[in-house]
Design an enzyme around this catalytic site. Structure first.
Site, mmCIF file in Angstrom:
data_model
loop_
_atom_site.group_PDB
_atom_site.id
_atom_site.type_symbol
_atom_site.label_atom_id
_atom_site.label_comp_id
_atom_site.label_asym_id
_atom_site.label_seq_id
_atom_site.Cartn_x
_atom_site.Cartn_y
_atom_site.Cartn_z
ATOM 1 N N SER A 13 48.950 41.454 40.582
ATOM 2 C CA SER A 13 48.753 42.702 39.701
ATOM 3 C C SER A 13 47.693 43.574 39.586
ATOM 4 C CB SER A 13 49.118 42.367 38.358
ATOM 5 O OG SER A 13 48.189 41.451 37.550
ATOM 6 N N SER A 138 31.948 43.947 36.821
ATOM 7 C CA SER A 138 32.455 44.739 35.737
ATOM 8 C C SER A 138 31.043 45.406 35.305
ATOM 9 C CB SER A 138 33.168 43.810 34.606
ATOM 10 O OG SER A 138 33.082 44.602 33.436
ATOM 11 N N TYR A 151 32.794 36.663 28.600
ATOM 12 C CA TYR A 151 33.253 37.296 29.680
ATOM 13 C C TYR A 151 31.938 37.883 30.680
ATOM 14 C CZ TYR A 151 35.695 40.868 32.667
ATOM 15 O OH TYR A 151 36.135 41.709 33.776
ATOM 16 N N THR A 186 44.825 48.906 33.991
ATOM 17 C CA THR A 186 45.525 47.476 34.127
ATOM 18 C C THR A 186 45.834 46.874 32.967
ATOM 19 O OG1 THR A 186 43.694 46.299 34.574
ATOM 20 C CG2 THR A 186 44.230 47.624 36.355
#
Length: 261
Positions: A13, A138, A151, A186
């Site tokens: 995905s 990121s 994260y 997303t």
């Protein structure tokens, strides 16, 4: 003529699926991996050339299985040219509230799973004197932001690891491209883990209004083809990188007031 082969994790995905479709359209052979075999098969059938795509399910948290997965991946097309590390999980929780086992889970998947796969594949690249790693980091792999402490830490760790690996294997013609997306539309926030490990199950406003996964994939394709070392993808949020670098005090004040979630 032998086709260039790219192996993509997190391909079921979002950015991974869009990137798989882009590379397939451009004539590459594509290996699609994630935990979700049914969804991987759907992505394969949606590719421009599904006959040149292969599905290889894997779980990055099961690091002891990844050496065998590398052998299987190489056997599919005879070799691998590009490893696109895109698999991972995000987070939406305050550091003080997040259970340690949740921190460990994020690091296990995002960092150790990626590193285990890299270690297993490196000898193949080294023996061929050719190879490229693309890594989805990121913007918070550089700046950090609230609700994403572990994260962000996992992405910071990837930068340190792959910057070192790039230097170590320069003479082996192995390239590393760090890819730092901002807000991409997303389900990354929907699937993000919360303080107790449960999924958030809702999309952030910033994510909902972000760049399309398809445009992100286009930029990833260009950056990998040009073998760039590091790229930033997104809208105005990319400016945070430069604010952090040149006026860190001002950036900290903006970050506190923004309350980004």
């Amino acid at each position: 003529m032998t086709k260039t082969v790219i192996w993509i994790t997190g391909a079921s995905s979002g950015i991974g699926a869009a990137t798989a479709k882009k590379f397939s359209k451009e004539g590459y052979s594509v290996i699609l991996s994630s935990r979700k075999e049914d969804e991987l098969n759907q992505v394969k059938e949606a590719c421009a050339h599904p006959e040149n795509c292969a599905v290889l399910p894997l779980d990055l948290a099961q690091t002891d299985t990844l050496s065998d997965k590398v052998k299987q991946a190489i056997s599919l097309f005879g070799h691998i040219d590009i490893m696109f590390h895109n698999g991972g999980i995000s987070q939406r929780s305050l550091a003080i509230e997040t259970q340690l086992e949740v921190d460990r889970k994020i690091m296990e998947v995002n960092f150790f799973g990626t590193i285990a796969l890299t270690k297993a594949l490196l000898p193949h690249f080294k023996s061929r004197k050719s190879g490229q790693f693309g890594i989805t980091s990121s913007l918070v792999g550089i700046i950090g932001s609230p609700y994403r402490s572990t994260y962000a830490a996992s992405k910071h760790a990837l930068h340190g690891y792959f910057d070192s690996l790039r230097a170590e294997h320069h003479e082996d013609n192995i390239h590393v491209t760090m890819i730092c997306p901002g807000f991409i539309k997303t389900n990354v926030s929907v699937n993000a883990v919360t303080a107790d490990g449960k999924s958030l199950n809702e999309m952030d406003d910033a994510q909902a209004n972000g760049m399309s996964a398809e445009e992100c994939a286009n930029q990833i394709f260009k950056s990998l083809k040009k073998k760039k070392e590091e790229i930033y993808i997104g809208g105005k949020e990319v400016m945070a990188i430069y604010l952090k670098r040149f006026v860190p005090g001002i950036f900290s004040k903006i970050l506190v007031k923004a309350k980004v979630r």
